[in-house]
Motif scaffolding. Sequence first.
Motif, mmCIF file in Angstrom:
data_model
loop_
_atom_site.group_PDB
_atom_site.id
_atom_site.type_symbol
_atom_site.label_atom_id
_atom_site.label_comp_id
_atom_site.label_asym_id
_atom_site.label_seq_id
_atom_site.Cartn_x
_atom_site.Cartn_y
_atom_site.Cartn_z
ATOM 1 N N PRO A 46 1.262 -1.564 -0.237
ATOM 2 C CA PRO A 46 -0.140 -0.005 -0.125
ATOM 3 C C PRO A 46 0.965 1.695 0.462
ATOM 4 O O PRO A 46 2.135 1.240 0.670
ATOM 5 C CB PRO A 46 -0.800 0.053 1.220
ATOM 6 N N GLY A 47 0.316 1.991 -0.713
ATOM 7 C CA GLY A 47 1.257 3.552 -0.881
ATOM 8 C C GLY A 47 0.319 4.399 -1.255
ATOM 9 O O GLY A 47 -0.465 4.215 -1.979
ATOM 10 N N PRO A 48 0.988 6.405 -1.568
ATOM 11 C CA PRO A 48 -0.149 6.438 -2.612
ATOM 12 C C PRO A 48 -0.048 6.892 -3.957
ATOM 13 O O PRO A 48 -0.692 6.734 -4.526
ATOM 14 C CB PRO A 48 1.290 7.781 -2.663
ATOM 15 N N ASP A 49 0.319 5.600 -4.462
ATOM 16 C CA ASP A 49 0.060 4.972 -5.871
ATOM 17 C C ASP A 49 -0.931 3.633 -5.935
ATOM 18 O O ASP A 49 -1.054 3.242 -6.724
ATOM 19 C CB ASP A 49 0.995 4.983 -6.604
ATOM 20 N N ALA A 50 -1.123 3.105 -4.718
ATOM 21 C CA ALA A 50 -1.671 2.390 -4.945
ATOM 22 C C ALA A 50 -2.522 1.753 -3.517
ATOM 23 O O ALA A 50 -1.804 1.510 -2.517
ATOM 24 C CB ALA A 50 -0.715 0.859 -5.101
ATOM 25 N N HIS A 51 -3.698 2.023 -3.145
ATOM 26 C CA HIS A 51 -4.734 1.627 -2.212
ATOM 27 C C HIS A 51 -5.984 1.120 -2.336
ATOM 28 O O HIS A 51 -6.271 0.785 -3.604
ATOM 29 C CB HIS A 51 -4.707 3.177 -1.088
ATOM 30 N N THR A 52 -6.151 0.582 -1.511
ATOM 31 C CA THR A 52 -7.597 0.131 -1.217
ATOM 32 C C THR A 52 -8.877 0.607 -0.820
ATOM 33 O O THR A 52 -8.521 1.184 0.050
ATOM 34 C CB THR A 52 -7.806 -1.307 -0.631
ATOM 35 N N GLU A 53 -10.013 0.789 -1.607
ATOM 36 C CA GLU A 53 -11.359 0.857 -1.018
ATOM 37 C C GLU A 53 -12.338 0.046 -1.039
ATOM 38 O O GLU A 53 -13.117 -0.794 -2.075
ATOM 39 C CB GLU A 53 -11.891 2.419 -1.666
ATOM 40 N N GLY A 54 -12.662 -0.664 0.373
ATOM 41 C CA GLY A 54 -13.192 -1.659 -0.207
ATOM 42 C C GLY A 54 -12.204 -2.588 -0.421
ATOM 43 O O GLY A 54 -11.157 -3.670 0.141
ATOM 44 N N ASN A 55 -13.058 -3.636 -1.481
ATOM 45 C CA ASN A 55 -12.035 -4.956 -2.264
ATOM 46 C C ASN A 55 -12.349 -4.466 -3.808
ATOM 47 O O ASN A 55 -11.360 -5.040 -4.234
ATOM 48 C CB ASN A 55 -13.605 -5.623 -2.573
ATOM 49 N N VAL A 56 -11.947 -3.055 -3.925
ATOM 50 C CA VAL A 56 -11.179 -2.957 -4.806
ATOM 51 C C VAL A 56 -9.710 -1.579 -5.145
ATOM 52 O O VAL A 56 -9.548 -0.721 -3.871
ATOM 53 C CB VAL A 56 -12.183 -1.328 -5.191
ATOM 54 N N LEU A 57 -9.453 -2.195 -5.935
ATOM 55 C CA LEU A 57 -7.573 -1.445 -5.933
ATOM 56 C C LEU A 57 -7.822 -0.609 -6.589
ATOM 57 O O LEU A 57 -7.675 -0.408 -7.924
ATOM 58 C CB LEU A 57 -6.495 -2.862 -6.032
ATOM 59 N N ARG A 58 -7.491 0.863 -6.188
ATOM 60 C CA ARG A 58 -6.867 1.492 -7.127
ATOM 61 C C ARG A 58 -5.337 1.733 -7.585
ATOM 62 O O ARG A 58 -4.381 2.178 -6.077
ATOM 63 C CB ARG A 58 -7.523 2.707 -6.674
#
Length: 356
Positions: free
Chosen positions: A142-154
């Motif tokens: 996880p980091g500023p360029d990869a984070h989860t919101e619920g089961n979705v990865l951004r």
Amino acid sequence: MRTSTPLLIATLSLLSRATHAQPWQARVVARTPGAPRYETDPVQARVGEPVELAVVLVGARGAVLGDAPRVRLDGRTVTPRAPLPAGAIVTWIQVEPRRGHVEFPSPNASTTSFSNAVLFGPNHGRWRGYDRLEYTQHPVAPGPDAHTEGNVLRVSAAHPEDRAHDTHAGAGSSWFAARVHLPDGGEVSTPDATRVERMGLSPTVMRVSFRADDTYVGWLSTYFHVTSVFGSNGPTVTLHQSDRYTGADCADVLVGALRASGRRELPYGSVASIGTYARPLTGVLRIDDGGLRDASGEAVALRWGVDVRPGDLVTIGYADDPGQSLPRAWDHIGALVGDAPPPSPDGVLSPGDTLR
């Protein structure tokens, strides 16, 4: 008034029947901002542009569950019947290509480099067949360029696990898989690092490629973190390793970037054949610590922005090869990126400038 309980019970019942009869198949799907639906196709985006990744479960009878509102699967657009069940936990995995052989022997004894052809010697460049490419995987950091919101990865940039190789400001390609831990104790995984085919990682593993900008050099940056494979063109293929981003050598990456940007009519070829796409800017030059020289030994000054520009191609023949281990006339090709960074730019093409 109906509550959400019947839907939850129905969803769990559907999962239970499927996991005990014919297991679910799981796929990672993705979309860029504003896209009307999620896709199973790989994604091209600019660095900083957030890409959403979700997991869908596809049942034996076509039932689809997942947190993506609309998904294109197997040529059809579907709306998942329900979200992933309450209590399901998604673990996101990043898949990375190795830079050389670790588990399997190299086809060329003198090097661990991936290669589809003979490396060095009188048969240099002769086709051997597709090398066995290798991959590793690890949980997404996880980091500023990869984070989860619920089961979705951004994700909004490509970052390899080895920070020593994380030197491209987020440009490059990353691959993603997921494990879905179900409330009944079962687990479903999407295709991951173990799904390797003849030309490398299966296209069912989701790829997200980030480019620095929309120039040709920017499209070249999508090939950062892609496996280097000498002779990646192959004799006859309908879908090239470089189109799949599973492997590219120096000549193929230059064509691959153009094809990825929309120039799909351009064919792949060797270093020598690339010249048929371009207009020569100079004759043969020699480069040494003093800079560029012409055939007579006179110094040549090629000015940035006037004589040469980012994206211009340079073919290279290595002069210090007394044993003729590289018998071809041209050994390498690359695209110019720009003048040397501060504090050493000099305004002319010189040995310290960047070639991609």
